[in-house]
Design an enzyme around this catalytic site. Structure first.
Site, PDB file in Angstrom:
ATOM      1  CB  CYS A  43      29.326   7.792  44.118  1.00  0.00           C
ATOM      2  SG  CYS A  43      30.459   7.656  42.739  1.00  0.00           S
ATOM      3  CB  CYS A  48      31.522   4.653  41.777  1.00  0.00           C
ATOM      4  SG  CYS A  48      29.895   5.330  42.061  1.00  0.00           S
ATOM      5  CE  LYS A  51      32.726  -0.331  41.155  1.00  0.00           C
ATOM      6  NZ  LYS A  51      31.447  -0.137  40.467  1.00  0.00           N
ATOM      7  CE1 TYR A 180      27.270  -1.258  40.268  1.00  0.00           C
ATOM      8  CE2 TYR A 180      24.910  -1.553  40.119  1.00  0.00           C
ATOM      9  CZ  TYR A 180      25.994  -0.802  40.529  1.00  0.00           C
ATOM     10  OH  TYR A 180      25.818   0.380  41.184  1.00  0.00           O
ATOM     11  CD  GLU A 184      30.956  -3.364  39.718  1.00  0.00           C
ATOM     12  OE1 GLU A 184      30.896  -2.732  38.655  1.00  0.00           O
ATOM     13  OE2 GLU A 184      30.662  -2.849  40.817  1.00  0.00           O
ATOM     14  CG  HIS A 438      45.143  -2.528  12.824  1.00  0.00           C
ATOM     15  ND1 HIS A 438      44.416  -3.645  13.193  1.00  0.00           N
ATOM     16  CD2 HIS A 438      46.391  -2.961  12.497  1.00  0.00           C
ATOM     17  CE1 HIS A 438      45.195  -4.714  13.075  1.00  0.00           C
ATOM     18  NE2 HIS A 438      46.392  -4.324  12.659  1.00  0.00           N
ATOM     19  CD  GLU A 443      41.380  -3.250  14.433  1.00  0.00           C
ATOM     20  OE1 GLU A 443      41.426  -2.887  13.248  1.00  0.00           O
ATOM     21  OE2 GLU A 443      42.381  -3.666  15.049  1.00  0.00           O
TER      22      GLU A 443
HETATM   23  P1  FAD Z   1      24.044   8.887  47.764  1.00  0.00           P
HETATM   24  O1  FAD Z   1      25.287   9.116  47.011  1.00  0.00           O
HETATM   25  O2  FAD Z   1      23.839   7.557  48.393  1.00  0.00           O
HETATM   26  O3  FAD Z   1      23.974  10.019  48.870  1.00  0.00           O
HETATM   27  C1  FAD Z   1      22.968  10.063  49.834  1.00  0.00           C
HETATM   28  C2  FAD Z   1      23.525  10.713  51.070  1.00  0.00           C
HETATM   29  O4  FAD Z   1      22.442  11.054  51.932  1.00  0.00           O
HETATM   30  C3  FAD Z   1      24.446   9.800  51.868  1.00  0.00           C
HETATM   31  O5  FAD Z   1      25.683  10.439  52.056  1.00  0.00           O
HETATM   32  C4  FAD Z   1      23.719   9.594  53.189  1.00  0.00           C
HETATM   33  O6  FAD Z   1      24.593   9.506  54.296  1.00  0.00           O
HETATM   34  C5  FAD Z   1      22.853  10.846  53.273  1.00  0.00           C
HETATM   35  N1  FAD Z   1      21.630  10.733  54.058  1.00  0.00           N
HETATM   36  C6  FAD Z   1      20.684   9.772  53.986  1.00  0.00           C
HETATM   37  N2  FAD Z   1      19.627  10.063  54.786  1.00  0.00           N
HETATM   38  C7  FAD Z   1      19.931  11.255  55.383  1.00  0.00           C
HETATM   39  C8  FAD Z   1      19.237  12.086  56.292  1.00  0.00           C
HETATM   40  N3  FAD Z   1      18.003  11.789  56.713  1.00  0.00           N
HETATM   41  N4  FAD Z   1      19.841  13.212  56.714  1.00  0.00           N
HETATM   42  C9  FAD Z   1      21.092  13.546  56.264  1.00  0.00           C
HETATM   43  N5  FAD Z   1      21.779  12.805  55.386  1.00  0.00           N
HETATM   44  C10 FAD Z   1      21.204  11.674  54.929  1.00  0.00           C
HETATM   45  N6  FAD Z   1      27.183   3.941  40.413  1.00  0.00           N
HETATM   46  C11 FAD Z   1      27.814   4.153  39.232  1.00  0.00           C
HETATM   47  O7  FAD Z   1      27.351   4.966  38.444  1.00  0.00           O
HETATM   48  N7  FAD Z   1      28.960   3.463  38.913  1.00  0.00           N
HETATM   49  C12 FAD Z   1      29.516   2.568  39.754  1.00  0.00           C
HETATM   50  O8  FAD Z   1      30.547   1.965  39.439  1.00  0.00           O
HETATM   51  C13 FAD Z   1      28.883   2.344  41.007  1.00  0.00           C
HETATM   52  N8  FAD Z   1      29.419   1.476  41.894  1.00  0.00           N
HETATM   53  C14 FAD Z   1      28.805   1.300  43.106  1.00  0.00           C
HETATM   54  C15 FAD Z   1      29.386   0.412  43.997  1.00  0.00           C
HETATM   55  C16 FAD Z   1      28.814   0.196  45.226  1.00  0.00           C
HETATM   56  C17 FAD Z   1      29.466  -0.772  46.187  1.00  0.00           C
HETATM   57  C18 FAD Z   1      27.624   0.905  45.582  1.00  0.00           C
HETATM   58  C19 FAD Z   1      26.990   0.678  46.925  1.00  0.00           C
HETATM   59  C20 FAD Z   1      27.052   1.787  44.702  1.00  0.00           C
HETATM   60  C21 FAD Z   1      27.625   2.000  43.454  1.00  0.00           C
HETATM   61  N9  FAD Z   1      27.080   2.871  42.517  1.00  0.00           N
HETATM   62  C22 FAD Z   1      27.697   3.064  41.309  1.00  0.00           C
HETATM   63  C23 FAD Z   1      25.793   3.564  42.779  1.00  0.00           C
HETATM   64  C24 FAD Z   1      26.031   5.008  43.221  1.00  0.00           C
HETATM   65  O9  FAD Z   1      26.881   5.028  44.334  1.00  0.00           O
HETATM   66  C25 FAD Z   1      24.699   5.650  43.558  1.00  0.00           C
HETATM   67  O10 FAD Z   1      23.826   5.507  42.459  1.00  0.00           O
HETATM   68  C26 FAD Z   1      24.842   7.142  43.857  1.00  0.00           C
HETATM   69  O11 FAD Z   1      25.723   7.353  44.929  1.00  0.00           O
HETATM   70  C27 FAD Z   1      23.466   7.739  44.171  1.00  0.00           C
HETATM   71  O12 FAD Z   1      23.588   9.078  44.532  1.00  0.00           O
HETATM   72  P2  FAD Z   1      22.503   9.756  45.460  1.00  0.00           P
HETATM   73  O13 FAD Z   1      22.806  11.200  45.465  1.00  0.00           O
HETATM   74  O14 FAD Z   1      21.152   9.325  45.093  1.00  0.00           O
HETATM   75  O15 FAD Z   1      22.756   9.130  46.909  1.00  0.00           O
END
Ligand code: FAD
Length: 455
Positions: A43, A48, A51, A180, A184, A438, A443
């Protein structure tokens, strides 16, 4: 904590992992977190946040165009991709530092490395091979962009990961996908001046959203010059003298400087060491969890995109928080995934909460539809004819508002607040007795009087 190095070891410092680590530490747990790329996760680093900054950049073009109608003469304007990327990177680095500082201040130990599970209570740090034990392990490894790896020439395509660091703005770009993220990024490129084709296998973009919004955004995109091709995918991609060319299953050849795949995301379980541990995953590789985010191995939990419940940041955060409350705060908390307000930062923007008309008809049978389409006031002094769409889906039997859907400026902001009313079970009568603010677009939601009838 007898016998363990930590109470909690979190794998992945993204939205879900960071929240879980901080809240658990706040309850007095000894916590460590491993991150293989950058603290903040998808994110903050490549999702997010960057973006939305780029969406803002792309919308400046609209403001410049609309200025003349308001009496402004704007001098020659020029967009510089390198400046945008550099400024965006500076902001992302600032946020990454804040996330890191917050973890450190909460007393969480950060390991900057890939981590692999080696047992129900043990992980290996790949940086130095160290084995670390923990009473509880949380998998919060997120997801990765999928590509169609069977397509000849797919190695020439990029994903959203590379989008954020392209060396230059492509003059011609094809985005494969209709979800999405694809939609986007198509809007961003279009606003910044690229020639954009959106290529989607399905019948209509944005599967899962209300059909009226899907059609209206499709039309708005075409009116803005985005070529939307549905029902086709790339059969092959090749390098040419001037860039890339893709041939579609419909026999169309599309030339581009970049081809970007945004065809969905898969859970990040590769290299995690799940094999042999007994952690159950579903057909898509998502880790199966119960309502408290516990996996089939009692000491191992999972939150966020890796569980594929609803792949959105606020959901991952809520799941991480609920996990920490449950396991370390003695406050069992399950996350309700039934009502999630969602935005699509296309231009024009989408905001939506609750059931689509089709879902409501299937679940409730008799529903009333209220909708309106109008030219937003801001465009009235301009040459632009783009329209805004607002729609309410109401259960006939109870008068409850089941869904609210918006296409147009500030749609996401409206959907967030409508989420409160819809979540509280507001009825159409509740909407009607709310006094309008308004002049605003919002509204319209409290002045919708006439039921829509087909035909
Ligand atoms: P992540 O945030 O993906 O974090 C996982 C982390 O784990 C990463 O940093 C990765 O490097 C690390 N990792 C993975 N495997 C290992 C390992 N074995 N050892 C150590 N580290 C590891 N969501 C919204 O709500 N609104 C939006 O507008 C939106 N826009 C988005 C736009 C794009 C282009 C993308 C790709 C996603 C978007 N999302 C959005 C989705 C959102 O980013 C994810 O839903 C959110 O980040 C999920 O969080 P998470 O904690 O599950 O994983």
């Amino acid at each position: 904590m007898v016998g363990y190095d930590y109470d909690l070891f979190v794998i992945g410092a993204g939205s879900g992992g960071v929240r879980a680590a901080r809240i658990a530490a706040g309850y007095g747990a000894k916590v460590a977190i491993a991150e293989e790329y950058r603290v903040g996760g998808t994110c903050v680093i490549r999702g997010c946040v960057p973006k939305k900054l780029m969406v803002y950049a792309s919308r400046v073009a609209d403001e410049i165009e609309e200025a003349a109608g308001y009496g402004w003469t704007i001098g020659e304007s020029r967009f510089d991709w390198a400046t945008l990327i550099a400024n965006k990177d500076k902001e992302i680095a600032r946020l990454e530092a804040i996330y890191t500082r917050n973890l450190v201040n909460a007393g969480v130990t950060i390991f900057e490395t890939h981590a692999t599970l080696t047992g129900p209570n043990q992980v290996r740090l790949n940086s130095d091979g160290r084995l670390i034990t923990a009473r509880t392990i949380l998998i919060a490894t997120g997801g990765h962009p999928n590509v169609d790896s069977g397509i000849p020439g797919i190695q020439h395509a990029i994903t959203s990961n590379e989008f954020f660091h392209l060396p230059e703005l492509p003059k011609r770009v094809v985005i494969a996908g209709g979800g999405y993220i694809a939609v986007e990024l198509a809007g961003v490129f279009n606003g910044l001046g690229s020639e954009v084709t959106l290529l989607y296998r399905g019948e209509e973009i944005l599967r899962g959203f209300d059909d009226d919004l899907r059609k209206a955004l499709h039309q708005a995109y075409e009116a803005r010059g985005i070529r939307v091709v549905c029902g086709e995918v790339f059969a092959s991609i090749e390098k040419t003298g001037t860039g890339l060319a893709g041939t579609t299953t419909g026999g169309n050849r599309i030339e581009a400087d970049q081809i970007l795949y945004a065809i969905g995301r898969g859970p990040n379980i590769r290299g995690l060491g799940l094999d042999g541990l007994g952690v159950s995953v579903d057909d898509l590789g998502a880790i199966k969890v119960d309502r408290y985010s516990q996996t089939s191995v009692p000491s191992i939990y999972a939150v966020g995109d890796v569980t594929n419940r609803a792949a959105l940041t606020p959901v991952a955060i809520r799941e991480g928080h609920a996990f920490a409350d449950t396991v370390f705060g003695n406050k069992p908390a399950a996350v309700d995934h039934s009502l999630i307000p969602t935005g699509v930062f296309s231009t024009p923007e989408i905001g939506t909460v609750g059931l689509t008309e089709a879902q409501a008809r299937t679940r409730f049978g008799a529903v009333d539809i209220y909708k309106t389409s109008f030219r937003p006031m801001k465009l009235t002094l301009t040459q632009k004819s783009e329209r805004m769409l607002m729609k309410l889906v109401v259960d006939q039997a109870s008068d409850k508002v089941l869904g609210a859907h918006i296409l147009g400026p500030d749609a996401a902001e409206m959907a967030q607040l409508l989420g409160i009313a819809v979540g509280m079970g507001a009825t159409k009568a509740d909407f009607d007795r709310t006094i309008a603010l308004h002049p605003s677009a919002a509204e319209e939601f409290v002045t919708l009087r006439t039921k829509w009838t087909p035909g």
